[in-house]
Design an enzyme around this catalytic site. Sequence first.
Site, short mmCIF file in Angstrom:
data_model
loop_
_atom_site.label_atom_id
_atom_site.label_comp_id
_atom_site.label_asym_id
_atom_site.label_seq_id
_atom_site.Cartn_x
_atom_site.Cartn_y
_atom_site.Cartn_z
N ASP A 142 0.84 -1.19 0.00
CA ASP A 142 0.00 0.00 0.00
C ASP A 142 0.88 1.24 0.00
O ASP A 142 2.03 1.21 0.46
CB ASP A 142 -0.90 0.00 1.24
CG ASP A 142 -1.99 1.07 1.22
OD1 ASP A 142 -2.29 1.58 0.11
OD2 ASP A 142 -2.53 1.38 2.29
N HIS A 143 0.36 2.33 -0.55
CA HIS A 143 1.05 3.61 -0.48
C HIS A 143 0.69 4.30 0.83
O HIS A 143 -0.47 4.31 1.24
CB HIS A 143 0.62 4.52 -1.64
CG HIS A 143 1.03 3.99 -2.98
ND1 HIS A 143 0.19 4.05 -4.09
CD2 HIS A 143 2.17 3.41 -3.41
CE1 HIS A 143 0.81 3.53 -5.13
NE2 HIS A 143 2.01 3.12 -4.74
N TYR B 234 -5.07 4.71 0.43
CA TYR B 234 -6.19 3.92 -0.08
C TYR B 234 -5.87 3.21 -1.38
O TYR B 234 -6.71 3.09 -2.27
CB TYR B 234 -7.44 4.81 -0.23
CG TYR B 234 -7.52 5.87 0.84
CD1 TYR B 234 -7.64 5.50 2.18
CD2 TYR B 234 -7.42 7.22 0.53
CE1 TYR B 234 -7.68 6.45 3.19
CE2 TYR B 234 -7.45 8.18 1.53
CZ TYR B 234 -7.58 7.80 2.86
OH TYR B 234 -7.60 8.75 3.85
N HIS B 235 -4.65 2.65 -1.46
CA HIS B 235 -4.22 1.94 -2.67
C HIS B 235 -3.74 0.52 -2.34
O HIS B 235 -2.72 0.07 -2.87
CB HIS B 235 -3.08 2.69 -3.36
CG HIS B 235 -3.43 4.08 -3.79
ND1 HIS B 235 -2.46 5.05 -4.03
CD2 HIS B 235 -4.61 4.67 -4.04
CE1 HIS B 235 -3.05 6.17 -4.39
NE2 HIS B 235 -4.36 5.97 -4.41
N PRO B 236 -4.42 -0.25 -1.52
CA PRO B 236 -3.93 -1.59 -1.19
C PRO B 236 -4.05 -2.54 -2.39
O PRO B 236 -5.04 -2.52 -3.11
CB PRO B 236 -4.84 -2.03 -0.04
CG PRO B 236 -6.13 -1.30 -0.29
CD PRO B 236 -5.71 0.04 -0.84
#
Length: 537
Positions: A292-293, A472-474
């Site tokens: 994730d980011h 919110y980039h998993p």
Amino acid sequence: MRTFDFVIVGSGSAGSVVAERLSADGRYSVLVLEAGGSDRRFFVSMPLGYGKTFYDKSVNWMYRAEPDPGLGGTADYWPRGKVLGGSSSINAMVYVRGAAEDFDEWRDRGNPGWGASDVLPVFRSLENHEGPSNSLGRGGPLEVTDCSELFHPLANQLIKAAQEAGLAYNPDFNGATQEGVGAFQLTTKGGRRMSAARAFLRPAMKRPNVTVLTDAMVTRITFDGVRATGVEYVRHGKREAVKAGREVILSGGTINTPQLLELSGVGDAARLRGLGIPVVQHNAQVGENLQDHLGINYTYKANVPTLNQVLRPWWGKALAGIEYLLLRTGPLSISMNQGGGFFRTDPSRKRANMQLYFQAFSTVVPKAGERPILTPDPWPGFSIGLSNCRPTSVGSIHVRSGNPLEQPRIVPNAFSTDHDVAEVLDAVKFLRKVAATPTMSRLIIEELLPGPCCQSDAELIADFRKRSGTVYHPVSTCRMDPDPSQSVVDPRLRVHGIDRLRIIDCSVFPNIISGNTNAAAMMVGAKGAELVLEDQS
């Protein structure tokens, strides 16, 4: 029991595209099962409405990760879309495909057909862009818009300051190079959000061979031996089942897809037996390899008006609301991410490893229980944020029990490698370099967060551990790879060891990409649908 050729679990960024592509020629019947409800809601349609949907359980799973030592013990909040369109219905709408090198890495891991030259035509087939960019596609269902003319004037000053700090101007992050600073392209059309549901699923729903059931919580995949035969789901309190004549396709995303696999008996055998779940297929990689980011903002008090003065007072909200309702323009019609870019924390790096976000508002004083986009600080303020593009920290997502209604255990392991800590330390120092440029220094009264008392490396690290969180980039919990011992799906997205079961969503990413993941999730939907159609005999 009803039978459809394809049963798609999830109507999010990938699932909406899959449904549209598989149903296009009318040969196959398609059922889409969505746990959430309709996307026809005002705050879903209004672009800045994501400030409201951020904590709205009617459209949001509202997950909470485990307390994370890498984040100072914080249990990070993970919103995910529970609505037609999935997270594309509640996200910040930034459209970034990812760097070409990201997809070449996918290919070079042993996934033929997933290199940059392979996926570029797929991206372009999705897109419609009427601006000056020559890189984006034209004629596709997904509107991608240049909204820079609607940006707050401060956003242009931030872009200018980043150039003074050494970054090149980049008019198109989806063009020849990703590095540089400029305006983000957004998935909007006519002042309304262009979600995957609006672009792909809604048109598909007009076809007689497409059925979409909302409020349908899939609880289990059914099997005949190791062949997927359908799914069971609960809808309006009633347990139901459906058969898939050709394939079951999981498009639930990075959290829900491994959750459903484990609930159905596909996962680490010892883990499943310990929870009393009968094992259908052992695969220790299900739910692993989570990436994730992570993002952090540096926030400043300004001596010029910002969006705080527009959106804080009631009369400002009223004027913005009237402008939006009458004209579909103004600050409510776009994202708060009004510009940004990509940069290298060290010139010796081969490519950008950090993403910038410029936001002409601030939220130092949060409103409890609400993302304070529509209730910013009472003074002029703005933020410069960043997130790491390719973190090396890896976490996991697993079920806690056999109860499908219990939220899974999310363990991000944020900043668990020295590499990730070191590059973010360099990155936050660059944020201060931007703030110290002639353009910015003329506009800044003081740094509010973390504040001038935070100076040493140890203090900066402690601050970003405490204040960072997911952007919110998993991805990657059902990773793609030809080696079954290292992945969950093969390069054609078929689940290893299982017949007629495919995963088509961002959980299959072999590695996280550089930038926002929504565009790549839709690309995976289109590419995955191509593979499904090729494999039909």
